[in-house]
Design a protein around this motif. Sequence first.
Motif, PDB file in Angstrom:
ATOM      1  N   THR A  78      10.495   1.426   1.957  1.00  0.00           N
ATOM      2  CA  THR A  78       9.406   1.434   0.983  1.00  0.00           C
ATOM      3  C   THR A  78       9.918   1.251  -0.435  1.00  0.00           C
ATOM      4  OG1 THR A  78       9.562   3.850   0.859  1.00  0.00           O
ATOM      5  CG2 THR A  78       8.014   2.941   2.455  1.00  0.00           C
ATOM      6  N   LYS A  79      11.095   0.696  -0.579  1.00  0.00           N
ATOM      7  CA  LYS A  79      11.722   0.535  -1.898  1.00  0.00           C
ATOM      8  C   LYS A  79      10.807  -0.254  -2.831  1.00  0.00           C
ATOM      9  CE  LYS A  79      15.385   1.675  -2.527  1.00  0.00           C
ATOM     10  NZ  LYS A  79      15.906   2.971  -3.020  1.00  0.00           N
ATOM     11  N   SER A  80      10.625   0.274  -4.025  1.00  0.00           N
ATOM     12  CA  SER A  80       9.742  -0.367  -4.997  1.00  0.00           C
ATOM     13  C   SER A  80      10.344  -1.667  -5.514  1.00  0.00           C
ATOM     14  CB  SER A  80       9.483   0.588  -6.172  1.00  0.00           C
ATOM     15  OG  SER A  80       8.742  -0.047  -7.181  1.00  0.00           O
ATOM     16  N   ARG A  81       9.494  -2.645  -5.729  1.00  0.00           N
ATOM     17  CA  ARG A  81       9.944  -3.919  -6.284  1.00  0.00           C
ATOM     18  C   ARG A  81      10.018  -3.882  -7.801  1.00  0.00           C
ATOM     19  NH1 ARG A  81       6.326  -8.274  -2.727  1.00  0.00           N
ATOM     20  NH2 ARG A  81       7.061  -7.603  -0.672  1.00  0.00           N
ATOM     21  N   ASN A  82       9.377  -2.862  -8.396  1.00  0.00           N
ATOM     22  CA  ASN A  82       9.284  -2.834  -9.855  1.00  0.00           C
ATOM     23  C   ASN A  82      10.001  -1.641 -10.475  1.00  0.00           C
ATOM     24  OD1 ASN A  82       7.516  -5.105  -9.830  1.00  0.00           O
ATOM     25  ND2 ASN A  82       5.846  -3.733  -9.214  1.00  0.00           N
ATOM     26  N   GLY A  83      10.761  -0.898  -9.690  1.00  0.00           N
ATOM     27  CA  GLY A  83      11.438   0.261 -10.229  1.00  0.00           C
ATOM     28  C   GLY A  83      12.521   0.749  -9.290  1.00  0.00           C
ATOM     29  N   SER A  84      13.128   1.873  -9.659  1.00  0.00           N
ATOM     30  CA  SER A  84      14.239   2.398  -8.874  1.00  0.00           C
ATOM     31  C   SER A  84      13.775   3.274  -7.721  1.00  0.00           C
ATOM     32  CB  SER A  84      15.167   3.218  -9.788  1.00  0.00           C
ATOM     33  OG  SER A  84      14.437   4.277 -10.395  1.00  0.00           O
ATOM     34  N   GLY A  85      12.502   3.682  -7.721  1.00  0.00           N
ATOM     35  CA  GLY A  85      11.995   4.555  -6.669  1.00  0.00           C
ATOM     36  C   GLY A  85      11.412   3.772  -5.511  1.00  0.00           C
ATOM     37  N   SER A  86      10.435   4.397  -4.838  1.00  0.00           N
ATOM     38  CA  SER A  86       9.782   3.776  -3.688  1.00  0.00           C
ATOM     39  C   SER A  86       8.278   3.786  -3.889  1.00  0.00           C
ATOM     40  CB  SER A  86      10.141   4.524  -2.399  1.00  0.00           C
ATOM     41  OG  SER A  86      11.537   4.526  -2.194  1.00  0.00           O
ATOM     42  N   ASP A  87       7.603   2.858  -3.206  1.00  0.00           N
ATOM     43  CA  ASP A  87       6.145   2.783  -3.239  1.00  0.00           C
ATOM     44  C   ASP A  87       5.599   3.330  -1.928  1.00  0.00           C
ATOM     45  OD1 ASP A  87       6.474   1.552  -5.663  1.00  0.00           O
ATOM     46  OD2 ASP A  87       6.085  -0.468  -4.920  1.00  0.00           O
ATOM     47  N   PHE A  88       4.606   4.223  -2.032  1.00  0.00           N
ATOM     48  CA  PHE A  88       4.017   4.832  -0.857  1.00  0.00           C
ATOM     49  C   PHE A  88       2.500   4.646  -0.887  1.00  0.00           C
ATOM     50  CE2 PHE A  88       7.905   7.220  -1.624  1.00  0.00           C
ATOM     51  CZ  PHE A  88       8.505   7.198  -0.377  1.00  0.00           C
ATOM     52  N   TYR A  89       1.951   4.324   0.269  1.00  0.00           N
ATOM     53  CA  TYR A  89       0.511   4.221   0.434  1.00  0.00           C
ATOM     54  C   TYR A  89       0.124   5.059   1.641  1.00  0.00           C
ATOM     55  CZ  TYR A  89       1.351   0.124  -2.490  1.00  0.00           C
ATOM     56  OH  TYR A  89       1.769  -0.721  -3.493  1.00  0.00           O
ATOM     57  N   MET A  90      -0.920   5.872   1.491  1.00  0.00           N
ATOM     58  CA  MET A  90      -1.287   6.753   2.595  1.00  0.00           C
ATOM     59  C   MET A  90      -2.754   7.125   2.513  1.00  0.00           C
ATOM     60  SD  MET A  90       0.465  10.320   1.314  1.00  0.00           S
ATOM     61  CE  MET A  90       1.958   9.455   0.834  1.00  0.00           C
ATOM     62  N   LYS A  91      -3.250   7.593   3.659  1.00  0.00           N
ATOM     63  CA  LYS A  91      -4.600   8.141   3.741  1.00  0.00           C
ATOM     64  C   LYS A  91      -4.475   9.648   3.614  1.00  0.00           C
ATOM     65  CE  LYS A  91      -8.753   8.011   6.617  1.00  0.00           C
ATOM     66  NZ  LYS A  91      -9.335   7.557   7.904  1.00  0.00           N
ATOM     67  N   VAL A  92      -4.950  10.202   2.495  1.00  0.00           N
ATOM     68  CA  VAL A  92      -4.764  11.617   2.207  1.00  0.00           C
ATOM     69  C   VAL A  92      -5.652  12.474   3.104  1.00  0.00           C
ATOM     70  CG1 VAL A  92      -4.906  13.390   0.419  1.00  0.00           C
ATOM     71  CG2 VAL A  92      -4.108  11.092  -0.154  1.00  0.00           C
ATOM     72  N   ASP A  93      -6.908  12.101   3.239  1.00  0.00           N
ATOM     73  CA  ASP A  93      -7.822  12.783   4.143  1.00  0.00           C
ATOM     74  C   ASP A  93      -8.799  11.750   4.687  1.00  0.00           C
ATOM     75  OD1 ASP A  93      -9.819  12.471   2.095  1.00  0.00           O
ATOM     76  OD2 ASP A  93      -9.083  14.295   1.143  1.00  0.00           O
ATOM     77  N   SER A  94      -9.911  12.205   5.243  1.00  0.00           N
ATOM     78  CA  SER A  94     -10.812  11.277   5.933  1.00  0.00           C
ATOM     79  C   SER A  94     -11.503  10.290   5.003  1.00  0.00           C
ATOM     80  CB  SER A  94     -11.873  12.066   6.708  1.00  0.00           C
ATOM     81  OG  SER A  94     -12.599  12.920   5.827  1.00  0.00           O
ATOM     82  N   PHE A  95     -11.484  10.538   3.693  1.00  0.00           N
ATOM     83  CA  PHE A  95     -12.171   9.617   2.784  1.00  0.00           C
ATOM     84  C   PHE A  95     -11.384   9.326   1.506  1.00  0.00           C
ATOM     85  CE2 PHE A  95     -13.742  13.934   2.235  1.00  0.00           C
ATOM     86  CZ  PHE A  95     -13.508  14.173   0.901  1.00  0.00           C
ATOM     87  N   THR A  96     -10.121   9.757   1.412  1.00  0.00           N
ATOM     88  CA  THR A  96      -9.322   9.546   0.202  1.00  0.00           C
ATOM     89  C   THR A  96      -8.055   8.772   0.531  1.00  0.00           C
ATOM     90  OG1 THR A  96     -10.130  11.644  -0.711  1.00  0.00           O
ATOM     91  CG2 THR A  96      -8.214  10.650  -1.770  1.00  0.00           C
ATOM     92  N   TYR A  97      -7.787   7.725  -0.254  1.00  0.00           N
ATOM     93  CA  TYR A  97      -6.590   6.898  -0.102  1.00  0.00           C
ATOM     94  C   TYR A  97      -5.767   6.993  -1.378  1.00  0.00           C
ATOM     95  CZ  TYR A  97      -9.228   4.960   3.806  1.00  0.00           C
ATOM     96  OH  TYR A  97      -9.932   4.823   4.965  1.00  0.00           O
ATOM     97  N   ALA A  98      -4.440   7.022  -1.195  1.00  0.00           N
ATOM     98  CA  ALA A  98      -3.558   7.201  -2.346  1.00  0.00           C
ATOM     99  C   ALA A  98      -2.458   6.154  -2.346  1.00  0.00           C
ATOM    100  CB  ALA A  98      -2.938   8.603  -2.333  1.00  0.00           C
ATOM    101  N   GLY A  99      -2.004   5.840  -3.539  1.00  0.00           N
ATOM    102  CA  GLY A  99      -0.855   4.964  -3.713  1.00  0.00           C
ATOM    103  C   GLY A  99       0.024   5.507  -4.823  1.00  0.00           C
ATOM    104  N   ILE A 100       1.315   5.674  -4.537  1.00  0.00           N
ATOM    105  CA  ILE A 100       2.262   6.184  -5.531  1.00  0.00           C
ATOM    106  C   ILE A 100       3.350   5.138  -5.713  1.00  0.00           C
ATOM    107  CG2 ILE A 100       3.818   8.063  -6.170  1.00  0.00           C
ATOM    108  CD1 ILE A 100       2.356   9.859  -4.219  1.00  0.00           C
ATOM    109  N   TYR A 101       3.599   4.744  -6.957  1.00  0.00           N
ATOM    110  CA  TYR A 101       4.607   3.736  -7.255  1.00  0.00           C
ATOM    111  C   TYR A 101       5.841   4.396  -7.867  1.00  0.00           C
ATOM    112  CZ  TYR A 101       0.502   0.757  -6.744  1.00  0.00           C
ATOM    113  OH  TYR A 101      -0.625   0.143  -6.249  1.00  0.00           O
TER     114      TYR A 101
END
Length: 367
Positions: A148-171
């Motif tokens: 999941t290595k980020s293309r725009n930084g030194s960290g990683s990009d994560f995408y997930m379904k937090v609960d039944s109706f919430t979606y999250a993305g962390i760059y």
Amino acid sequence: MKKIDWYIIKKFLSTFFFSIFLFTVIAVVVDISEKADDFAKSGLSARAIVIQYYFGFVPYIVALLFPLFIFIAVIFFTSKMAGRSEIVAILASGTAYNRWLRPYWMAGILLAGILLVSNLYIVPKANVIRGNFEAKYLDPNSSYENLTKSRNGSGSDFYMKVDSFTYAGIYNYDTISKRGGPIFLDQIRNNQMVKNTRAEGISWDTLTKKWKLEYVIERDILPLGENVRMLPALYKNLNFTPVDIRQDKYTKDKLTSPQLAHFIKLQELRGAEGLNELKVEAGRRYATPITVILLTLIGAIVAGRKVRGGSGLHLAVGFVIAALFIITDKFSTIFSTKGNLPPEIAPWIPNMLFLFVVFYLYRNAPK
């Protein structure tokens, strides 16, 4: 407990522990020869390698081969007893066949209990030691973070379904500092976005055990407009922790069974993929101890018959049965993880099939 019980149990346990100890020594020597270059590159001392790797490797390899060596041990010492006509003498003295099998049941249940506790709690903790060492020194590209290595930084990009109706993305999330950003949270109801939250940064607050969002913009989307709020900081209790984000290919092996059950529920809630593999692993930890009891009975019944071929024939038959069991187990696992076989059933299929083998051998055994 009679003398015959102590006699058979003593032979059973001594043969098993000696054989598993001997093979463990061989496995460690072979493993050292294969990883000698990696150990040299790590720059660690021999004592550090033993503590940081082999304290985890030995329980792992013992648990992996535990059922097989129980089977071999039972066949080996029972065949020796049959070759010396000890079993014929026991049965001829008026001892019932079921009574002769009682010490095998007792020892099998004892060893199955040891394996069960090990599978649920001890081996996962050993896999933490082994997995961390392998991920750092032997297989550094195995980490989920690299996938999941980020293309725009030194960290990683994560995408997930937090609960039944919430979606999250962390760059650009850094698993070491537990910081990242920007981040978005989208709430969806009836295929319509009802709330959008964006923040420039996110970090884990160890004091409150919550996520801290920095420079936040919240938008409540209404049918005829929207409400917008701008906040310098916002603490949110999201349905994931830094441990859930930092994963690798050893994750399912590192979790104790209560932790694995909790992790599966969270992943189901998030709609994650690869759940069958986790569920098969959870079921396998309970199915393998039952395998120990079945293989103990099969080994006793097969080797308890005196034949002209002696131990060699018994061992040959035993290896064929063990090979069939391993093949059945692998096929059921593959059909579950890659196909449509329910993962709750897959770990138990070999046991269900070999339960019929036990009944067949028992009915046809000379009593």
